[in-house]
Design a protein around this motif. Structure first.
Motif, PDB file in Angstrom:
ATOM      1  N   PRO A  24      -6.320  -6.253   0.426  1.00  0.00           N
ATOM      2  CA  PRO A  24      -6.657  -6.827  -0.888  1.00  0.00           C
ATOM      3  C   PRO A  24      -7.435  -8.134  -0.810  1.00  0.00           C
ATOM      4  CG  PRO A  24      -4.428  -5.965  -0.932  1.00  0.00           C
ATOM      5  CD  PRO A  24      -4.891  -5.859   0.491  1.00  0.00           C
ATOM      6  N   VAL A 276       1.343   1.091  -3.998  1.00  0.00           N
ATOM      7  CA  VAL A 276       0.414   0.117  -3.414  1.00  0.00           C
ATOM      8  C   VAL A 276       1.039  -0.536  -2.188  1.00  0.00           C
ATOM      9  CG1 VAL A 276      -0.795  -2.067  -3.800  1.00  0.00           C
ATOM     10  CG2 VAL A 276      -0.807  -0.314  -5.575  1.00  0.00           C
ATOM     11  N   THR A 280      -0.810  -0.454   1.458  1.00  0.00           N
ATOM     12  CA  THR A 280      -1.352  -1.684   2.041  1.00  0.00           C
ATOM     13  C   THR A 280      -0.467  -2.228   3.154  1.00  0.00           C
ATOM     14  OG1 THR A 280      -0.218  -3.071   0.399  1.00  0.00           O
ATOM     15  CG2 THR A 280      -2.438  -2.300  -0.145  1.00  0.00           C
ATOM     16  N   ILE A 317      -5.506   4.356  -7.864  1.00  0.00           N
ATOM     17  CA  ILE A 317      -4.777   4.456  -6.598  1.00  0.00           C
ATOM     18  C   ILE A 317      -5.385   5.567  -5.760  1.00  0.00           C
ATOM     19  CG2 ILE A 317      -2.624   5.351  -5.642  1.00  0.00           C
ATOM     20  CD1 ILE A 317      -1.072   3.530  -7.229  1.00  0.00           C
ATOM     21  N   MET A 320      -8.452   4.358  -4.017  1.00  0.00           N
ATOM     22  CA  MET A 320      -8.116   3.519  -2.864  1.00  0.00           C
ATOM     23  C   MET A 320      -7.631   4.367  -1.693  1.00  0.00           C
ATOM     24  SD  MET A 320      -6.384   0.033  -4.407  1.00  0.00           S
ATOM     25  CE  MET A 320      -5.020   0.839  -5.269  1.00  0.00           C
ATOM     26  N   TYR A 326      -8.754  -1.484  -0.309  1.00  0.00           N
ATOM     27  CA  TYR A 326      -7.817  -2.024  -1.289  1.00  0.00           C
ATOM     28  C   TYR A 326      -8.253  -3.403  -1.786  1.00  0.00           C
ATOM     29  CZ  TYR A 326      -5.241   1.646   1.050  1.00  0.00           C
ATOM     30  OH  TYR A 326      -4.880   2.860   1.602  1.00  0.00           O
TER      31      TYR A 326
END
Length: 467
Positions: A24, A276, A280, A317, A320, A326
């Protein structure tokens, strides 16, 4: 992690190495990041403008405030949760009920504003007491039932309002959308609803050219002669301009109809944060309350100017997961594109011209999918429906919700449909659990009752169409 504009360049900025992900707080080159932002816009686009169309709200405004809401969410969560906040489809049934009660768009947005405030307050409680409070109050048996009755409560809208406007276009659109959802792969499967709308749009145009006007009901009214696709408003619309804003108004009966959806929104946000976190590799339970608060506050911002409620989007999502990127920088770009789209009234006029028959074909698939996501929550969490503690409150609540059963409290106040069904499931489950014998609260595999998730255990699924 830095907020907003502090992204580090990932590798050479071209693409992740095999097995690597763009985190991110990282980004690819700006050209690729902008392209990914545009891809996120396409992924969220179908549901974000379909929701306001179905609810009688301005789709231009919905798209624009979705961009603003996304920026707000990214700032509130310190850039740790890459998410797009689009229009929530969970309130389509609420809108239909409020309209049937005589409410207008202001009444609807007022009730959604209150829901947003309650959701933000729930987020504050979760942040203060931890994520376990969600699982205690809203175990999977309850959330699954509420999601199910919200989806299936919409069946009369699809069958009575949209489908009769053009049954053959509806049928063709339904089959095409189903085909796109099943046959297409990757990114294209995630925008299948949008592709179904485009297909139906083209079918309506061709049928008008071949057969002329159709005689059918419009919006559930009397049958009249009309074009399936009326583009007269598109030519009159400006290219640049502000969408129409309106202030909310508040009605207790409308608010009570909308409040049960808070249950579904909490489940959606919890599932999104967990998804998420897994992708991640960043544990995000400490941010779950903040994410719920941010979504609630974004809903308040949106509805305060006449827009729909917002929610985190599973469609993004999927983007991603497919790209392994992300980066929140891509979401900032997506938000910027959405704001620009919202400032184009001609774009809104094209959306407003979507034929009713097309919406009929889309909604029979979409509403059914929303309802069946409730069953998916049960399956994912191994909920045992042979256990009467689970079966009885759910059976009663789902039928009340789907059948729009009403309970008259006073001459001027009654509960019904989604609101009453949710209360029966929620109060019924916890009330019966307080009085149930131990072997129903904690069944063992040995007695033939399979595993039942206790409070404090959950694995909410996030594969909904929008959250």
């Amino acid at each position: 992690m830095k907020v907003a504009f502090g992204w580090k360049l990932h590798g050479d900025g071209r693409s992740p190495q095999p097995g690597a992900v763009v985190k991110p707080d990282e980004r690819l080159s700006w050209g690729r990041t902008i392209g990914l932002g545009a891809q996120h816009v396409v992924a969220m686009f179908g549901a974000t403008f379909v929701a306001p169309v179905l609810m009688g709200l301005d789709p231009n405004l919905a798209v624009m405030v979705s961009g603003v809401a996304t920026i707000f969410f990214l700032l509130a969560t310190s850039g740790r949760i890459p998410s797009y906040l689009g229009s929530s489809l969970s309130f389509v049934g609420v809108a239909a009920v409020i309209k049937a009660q005589g409410g207008d768009a202001a009444t609807l947005t007022g009730s959604l504003l209150v829901v947003g405030a309650v959701l933000a307050a729930c987020g504050a409680v979760v942040q203060g007491f931890g994520a376990k409070v969600i699982h205690t109050v809203l175990p999977p048996i309850v959330t699954g039932a509420v999601v199910m009755l919200i989806g299936f409560n919409l069946a009369p809208v699809a069958a009575g309002t949209y489908w009769p406007q053009d049954q053959w276009t509806a049928l063709l659109t339904m089959f095409f959308t189903a085909l796109a959802l099943v046959v297409l792969r990757g990114f294209w499967s995630r925008i299948a609803i949008f592709l179904g709308l485009v297909f139906g749009y083209l079918v309506s145009f061709l049928l008008d050219r071949i057969f002329g006007r159709i005689n059918s009901p419009v919006g559930g009214g009397a049958a009249v002669d009309h074009w399936r696709l009326d583009l007269s408003g598109v030519g009159k619309a400006d290219w640049i301009g502000l969408p129409s804003l309106h202030a909310p108004s508040f009605s207790l009966s409308a608010i009570l109809v909308a409040l049960p959806v808070v249950v579904a929104l909490i489940a959606e946000n919890a599932g999104h944060v967990k998804a998420v976190s897994e992708m991640t590799g960043d544990p995000l339970d400490d941010k779950m309350g903040t994410a719920i608060m941010a979504d609630g506050a974004a809903t308040v911002l949106s509805t305060a100017v006449g827009g729909p409620a917002t929610t985190t989007y599973a469609e993004n999502i999927g983007v991603m997961a497919a790209t392994r990127v992300y980066s929140t920088a891509a979401y900032w770009c997506a938000a910027g594109f959405a704001i620009l789209f919202g400032l184009c009234p001609k774009f809104g006029a094209v959306i407003a011209a979507i034929p009713g028959g097309v919406l009929g074909g889309i909604t029979v698939v979409l509403y059914g999918m929303i309802g069946l996501l409730g069953a998916q929550i049960w399956i994912h969490n191994k909920v045992d429906l042979t256990n009467p503690l689970n079966l009885v409150p759910v059976a009663a609540g789902v039928i009340v919700g789907i059948g729009n059963v009403n309970l008259k409290i006073t001459d001027n106040f009654e509960l019904g449909g989604i609101a009453l069904g949710t209360l029966i499931v929620l109060i019924g489950y916890h009330g019966l659990r307080a009085m149930a014998p131990a072997h129903l609260k904690h069944p063992s595999p040995a007695n033939g009752n399979g595993p039942l998730l206790d409070e404090g255990t959950s694995a909410y699924d996030d594969s909904r169409p929008e959250s």
